[in-house]
Each structure stands twice: as structure tokens, then as C-alpha cells.
Design a protein around this motif. Structure first.
Motif, PDB file in Angstrom:
ATOM      1  N   LEU A  53       0.773  -1.648   0.188  1.00  0.00           N
ATOM      2  CA  LEU A  53       0.175   0.179   0.213  1.00  0.00           C
ATOM      3  C   LEU A  53       0.644   1.415  -0.009  1.00  0.00           C
ATOM      4  N   GLU A  54       2.281   0.793   0.378  1.00  0.00           N
ATOM      5  CA  GLU A  54       2.821   2.424   0.390  1.00  0.00           C
ATOM      6  C   GLU A  54       2.956   3.275  -1.512  1.00  0.00           C
ATOM      7  N   GLY A  55       2.660   4.676  -1.132  1.00  0.00           N
ATOM      8  CA  GLY A  55       2.917   6.022  -2.335  1.00  0.00           C
ATOM      9  C   GLY A  55       1.224   5.911  -2.338  1.00  0.00           C
ATOM     10  N   ILE A  56       1.355   5.056  -2.536  1.00  0.00           N
ATOM     11  CA  ILE A  56      -0.965   5.064  -3.035  1.00  0.00           C
ATOM     12  C   ILE A  56      -1.585   6.082  -2.573  1.00  0.00           C
ATOM     13  N   ASP A  57      -1.956   6.904  -3.541  1.00  0.00           N
ATOM     14  CA  ASP A  57      -3.086   8.128  -3.069  1.00  0.00           C
ATOM     15  C   ASP A  57      -4.554   7.552  -3.023  1.00  0.00           C
ATOM     16  N   LEU A  58      -4.971   6.578  -1.846  1.00  0.00           N
ATOM     17  CA  LEU A  58      -6.688   6.576  -1.668  1.00  0.00           C
ATOM     18  C   LEU A  58      -7.583   7.621  -2.466  1.00  0.00           C
ATOM     19  N   ASN A  59      -7.146   8.864  -2.823  1.00  0.00           N
ATOM     20  CA  ASN A  59      -7.509  10.255  -3.191  1.00  0.00           C
ATOM     21  C   ASN A  59      -7.728  10.853  -4.584  1.00  0.00           C
ATOM     22  N   THR A  60      -7.440   9.349  -5.014  1.00  0.00           N
ATOM     23  CA  THR A  60      -7.271   9.788  -6.534  1.00  0.00           C
ATOM     24  C   THR A  60      -7.276   8.368  -7.088  1.00  0.00           C
ATOM     25  N   THR A  61      -7.044   7.069  -6.404  1.00  0.00           N
ATOM     26  CA  THR A  61      -6.607   5.996  -6.759  1.00  0.00           C
ATOM     27  C   THR A  61      -7.194   4.844  -6.311  1.00  0.00           C
ATOM     28  N   LEU A  62      -7.791   4.247  -7.598  1.00  0.00           N
ATOM     29  CA  LEU A  62      -8.383   2.244  -6.700  1.00  0.00           C
ATOM     30  C   LEU A  62      -7.852   0.659  -7.126  1.00  0.00           C
ATOM     31  N   PRO A  63      -7.355   0.848  -5.802  1.00  0.00           N
ATOM     32  CA  PRO A  63      -6.729  -0.097  -5.970  1.00  0.00           C
ATOM     33  C   PRO A  63      -7.497  -1.459  -5.866  1.00  0.00           C
ATOM     34  N   ILE A  64      -7.110  -2.102  -7.034  1.00  0.00           N
ATOM     35  CA  ILE A  64      -7.871  -4.031  -6.934  1.00  0.00           C
ATOM     36  C   ILE A  64      -6.878  -5.195  -6.514  1.00  0.00           C
ATOM     37  N   VAL A  65      -6.648  -5.806  -5.477  1.00  0.00           N
ATOM     38  CA  VAL A  65      -6.324  -6.443  -4.598  1.00  0.00           C
ATOM     39  C   VAL A  65      -6.293  -7.534  -5.457  1.00  0.00           C
ATOM     40  N   THR A  66      -6.018  -8.457  -4.804  1.00  0.00           N
ATOM     41  CA  THR A  66      -5.572 -10.198  -5.180  1.00  0.00           C
ATOM     42  C   THR A  66      -6.430 -10.776  -3.570  1.00  0.00           C
ATOM     43  N   GLY A  67      -7.387 -11.308  -3.538  1.00  0.00           N
ATOM     44  CA  GLY A  67      -7.514 -11.689  -2.421  1.00  0.00           C
ATOM     45  C   GLY A  67      -6.893 -13.009  -2.018  1.00  0.00           C
ATOM     46  N   TYR A  68      -6.302 -14.057  -2.795  1.00  0.00           N
ATOM     47  CA  TYR A  68      -4.865 -14.360  -2.021  1.00  0.00           C
ATOM     48  C   TYR A  68      -3.824 -13.575  -1.556  1.00  0.00           C
ATOM     49  N   ALA A  69      -2.613 -13.663  -0.974  1.00  0.00           N
ATOM     50  CA  ALA A  69      -1.779 -13.638  -0.121  1.00  0.00           C
ATOM     51  C   ALA A  69      -0.481 -13.866   0.128  1.00  0.00           C
ATOM     52  N   HIS A  70       0.419 -14.198  -0.331  1.00  0.00           N
ATOM     53  CA  HIS A  70       1.381 -15.020  -0.463  1.00  0.00           C
ATOM     54  C   HIS A  70       1.751 -14.560   0.863  1.00  0.00           C
TER      55      HIS A  70
END
Length: 478
Positions: free
Chosen positions: A189-206
Motif C-alpha cells: 500500500l505504500e505510496g498509493i493515494d487513495l484520493n485519486t486511485t482505486l486499488p484492486i487487490v488479489t484475495g490471495y496473499a502469499h
């Protein structure tokens, strides 16, 4: 207001237009499409193809690979997965160039997975290496393909439709080391501006902890939960294809069930114990500790506020909120005259046998000389458990019986006479109660009945305990 972390279930993911219009573009609480993080599941049915069918246990790629003599079968199954994923792509990407990019991405994952599995299969032909030691890693690798496929597609499609997304791949593909889950999420999540960006994240996390070892196919809920906790989310939201309602509408009638407007994590835990998860209990634990409320919404009814689950809620007056249950439960009964005065020794060893074969205990009965565990397992597993228990206690009488469990659940059920009223309702439907349980916490009552009486029992209790109330508009209020 802060941001929300939202999870989209597999059935919902299969309908991209509904996800885009009803979930993404409908916006969050303030109507802003940003200030949200989305954790996505694999498309409906894909994880079944990769691992095994969750309901029928029909083998997928993993199950066939785990069967050491099925080399041709698992290769064919993996090829079929590739065809299925590309068929999904074809329905999502009308543009030829984008379709080619989507197919290239997933073909790369499948090719590398096949290469790894082939190398492992060859290595394990040598006597010093056992396939069993590596199966969990293979299971995680295969499971990750489904989430990587859906997350990459969704991020790409939303970007095509004018939304600034970023694809966050937590699957650890080609990672040099496995990080602890919280650190892995923090760095992603580092460096992601949630005001202007919509993160789409994998449900699986290694991760170093290995999610599948603890949660098996509930891993995406743990990723979702930790994402909310670590990022300090205002609210956690799960988008499903149905409302969290007072009962299964297929059993009591769609016109009789009511959506649950609000409840608490105690109720969510009781549902999870019956296999009807709003969220995995250990995933809920982090949200509960951080006092992050969980909202369960219906993807296909975007204007409905859904069900709000929090730590402190209690119904305005004591009542039953949900009638739920589970069929295909095996009652494992162990009787031994020598058990008197030594219950804990028997119980410990019996639970050890159940744990060895990864059985799930839904509830149990104990008296002076008998312990009965009600197990959520298949017939093959219960036979293995029975054999193990008989070896432990050769003088004991060990028997099994197929039953069903019906449960009345509520955030506050401290009503004098409710248990008696419930038993009368079942008796009036000519249903024999084989066993019943009510704890001092007063959040649920469980009734063990013959499996053939399950549907009739659910309908009877819903009619007796839920339909008698005038729910009005309050049931939908969050």
C-alpha cells in the motif's frame, strides 16, 4: 470520513457490469468512487476447477496432482482451466488487443505453474523427497491464479472505463521470500493515494504464515480483514449475491424472509460455525478488536444499506433474528463405562483424532459416560475418524449417525420460555428433537434433528419465531 476496504465475492465478480455500476460507480458512503480498497475473489467456479469442488468434492487440478498416479489427468485439468479462463476473458474484452493482453497474462501464470508442478513431480520420484511435504505450497500456488486473473482483469477493465485503478498482486509470484502478512500488505500500500486511485487487490496473499494452512479457502477473508485493520479503515464491506436474511428463502419462501439490518459479531460467529459465513471468525477477530464495523451488501441491490455487523449491537428487545442450520452432519458417539471421572482424557484424545483428519466440530454433548461430537465432514473422513477412535479406545462403543442441526440465532435471546416455545414449534410439526443446546451467553439455540426433517424444521421455527414480529422498516435500517 476515512476509507473503506471492500471485498467482492466470486459470484458477484462473474458479472462485471453489475460490479462496475452497482459497487464501483455507485460510490461509497459519500458518493465518492475513491477512498476505497477492493479485495477481489476469483470468478465463480474457478477455484473449484483449480482445487476441488467445494460442494461435491469433485477433483480439480490440485486434487488430481495430489493423487500421485494422476499425472495425465492433472495436466488435462490444468489445460481445461486455461480454456475456462480464456473463455471468461472473451466475454469481458471485446477489443482484440485487450483480449490478447488478458490471455497472455493468464497464460504466463498457467505455464509457470505447470512448469513448477512438473519439476516437483520429477523431483519427488527420488526417494529423498516426498510429495506430501510440498502439497500445501502447490495448493496455494494454484489458488492464487484465480485471484490474480480476476484482479488483473478488473483493474484493466475499470481503467478502460475511465477509473484510475492500480493492480496490487499479493500472490507473491516470483517473490524471493515470504514476508509476514501484515508487512506484505503494508509494503503493497505504500505510496498509493487513495484520493485519486482505486486499488484492486488479489484475495490471495502469499505470506510467511501460510494462509491456507489455517483458513484453507477462507484465505481471501483474512486478506480483506488484515487490509482493513492495517490501513485503518473506517468500515469493512463484503459484496455478495444475496442479503444476510432471517433464513434461506428457498426453505421458507422469498416473501417471508427479511434482510437483517443490523447485528453483531457474536451472531456472525454462530453463522460461521454452521458453515454459513458472513465472514470467517478469525478474520472477524481483527475487525472486532479494532472496532471496525462490517457491512454485508447485496451486489444486485445497490441502494439497500445491507447488514451492519459491529461489536456492541443488541436488539432493542430480545428476539430471534436468524434461523439457520446445516445438513449432512455426522454425530460421532463414543460410550465407555470407564469414561466416568476421566472425561477430559477421552475428550482430548477424541478431539486429537478429529483434528488429525481436519474434521470440524459444530457442537457436542457430554454426560458421565458418553461424548458425542457433531461433525461437519464427508463420509470418507468420518470413517477415518471412527477407525482412529476405535484404535484409541478398543473397549468403547463407537457409532455414527447422519443428522441435521437447526439453530435459532440472535444478538439477545434472553426471553423466558423461548426454549420451550421453540421445542413446541418443532413438536407441532411432528419433528423429533434428538438433542438440543443453549449456552448461558444466550445468542443461539441448537436443535439436532433427523436429516429428513431439516427443511420442515427451518420453516417451522421461522414461522414461530420470526414471522410473528412486525419488522417494518426497522429491519433494513443500519
Amino acid at each position: 470520513m476515512g476509507h473503506s476496504v471492500e471485498k467482492i465475492g466470486g459470484t458477484s465478480m462473474t458479472n462485471y457490469e453489475a460490479v462496475r455500476d452497482n459497487v464501483i460507480l455507485a460510490g461509497g458512503e459519500s458518493g465518492n468512487i475513491y477512498q476505497r480498497i477492493f479485495v477481489v475473489s476469483a470468478y465463480g467456479g474457478v477455484t473449484d476447477l483449480l482445487l476441488e469442488n467445494k460442494r461435491t468434492s469433485h477433483p480439480g487440478v490440485y486434487a488430481l496432482f495430489a493423487d500421485d498416479g494422476a499425472e495425465t489427468l492433472w495436466r488435462d485439468a490444468l489445460s481445461n482451466v486455461g480454456n475456462a479462463l480464456k473463455e471468461i476473458n472473451a466475454g469481458l474484452f471485446p477489443d482484440a488487443e485487450q483480449l490478447e493482453a488478458a490471455n497472455t497474462y493468464i497464460e504466463g501464470r498457467l505455464f509457470e505453474a505447470e512448469r513448477c508442478m512438473d519439476n516437483l513431480h520429477r523431483l519427488c520420484q527420488h526417494g529423498h523427497f516426498g510429495l506430501e511435504d510440498h502439497l500445501l505450497t502447490v495448493r496455494e500456488m494454484l489458488a492464487s491464479i484465480g485471484e490474480a486473473h480476476s484482479a488483473w482483469n478488473t483493474a484493466t477493465l475499470l481503467k478502460r472505463d475511465g477509473i484510475n485503478t492500480c493492480y496490487i498482486d499479493l500472490s507473491g509470484w516470483r517473490a524471493e521470500e515470504a514476508l509476514p502478512l501484515d508487512q506484505h500488505i503494508t509494503e503493497a500500500l505504500e505510496g498509493i493515494d487513495l484520493n485519486t486511485t482505486l486499488p484492486i487487490v488479489t484475495g490471495y496473499a502469499h505470506c510467511k504464515e501460510g494462509l491456507m494452512a489455517s483458513f484453507d479457502r477462507g484465505y481471501s477473508e483474512m486478506t480483506f480483514s488484515r487490509m482493513a485493520v492495517i490501513s485503518g479503515a473506517r468500515e469493512a464491506v463484503i459484496h455478495k449475491e444475496y442479503h444476510l436474511s432471517s433464513a434461506d428463502p428457498r426453505l421458507v419462501g422469498a416473501d417471508k424472509v427479511v434482510p437483517i439490518g443490523r447485528t453483531n459479531y457474536d451472531v456472525a460467529d454462530q453463522l460461521a460455525n454452521l458453515g454459513m459465513e458472513a465472514i470467517h471468525p478469525r478474520a472477524a477477530k481483527g475487525l472486532r478488536q479494532k472496532k471496525i464495523a462490517l457491512r454485508v451488501k447485496n451486489t444486485f441491490e445497490p441502494h439497500h444499506s445491507g447488514t451492519l455487523i459491529d461489536c456492541d449491537y443488541r436488539s432493542e428487545k430480545p428476539c430471534v433474528e436468524i434461523i439457520a442450520g446445516r445438513k449432512q452432519v455426522y454425530a460421532l458417539e463414543v460410550f465407555d463405562q470407564d469414561m466416568v471421572g476421566a472425561l477430559w482424557q477421552y475428550e482430548q484424545k477424541i478431539l486429537g483424532a478429529i483434528e488429525r483428519y481436519k474434521g470440524t466440530v459444530i457442537t457436542k454433548d457430554i454426560n458421565a459416560n458418553t461424548i458425542t461430537n457433531y461433525l461437519g465432514v464427508n463420509l470418507k473422513t468420518v470413517k477415518r475418524i471412527v477407525s482412529a477412535v476405535k484404535e484409541l479406545f478398543p473397549e468403547a462403543e463407537v457409532s455414527t449417525r447422519k443428522v441435521a442441526i437447526i439453530s435459532a440465532i440472535g444478538s439477545d435471546m434472553q426471553v423466558p420460555g423461548m426454549l420451550a416455545k421453540t421445542v413446541v414449534a418443532l413438536a407441532s410439526a411432528n419433528i423429533s428433537v434428538l438433542a438440543m443446546h443453549q449456552s448461558m451467553r444466550q445468542v443461539d439455540m441448537q436443535f439436532v434433528v433427523n436429516e429428513d426433517d431439516y427443511e420442515k424444521g427451518v420453516a417451522s421455527l421461522h414461522r414461530c419465531l420470526v414471522e410473528v414480529h412486525d419488522h417494518g422498516e426497522a429491519i433494513c435500517a443500519a
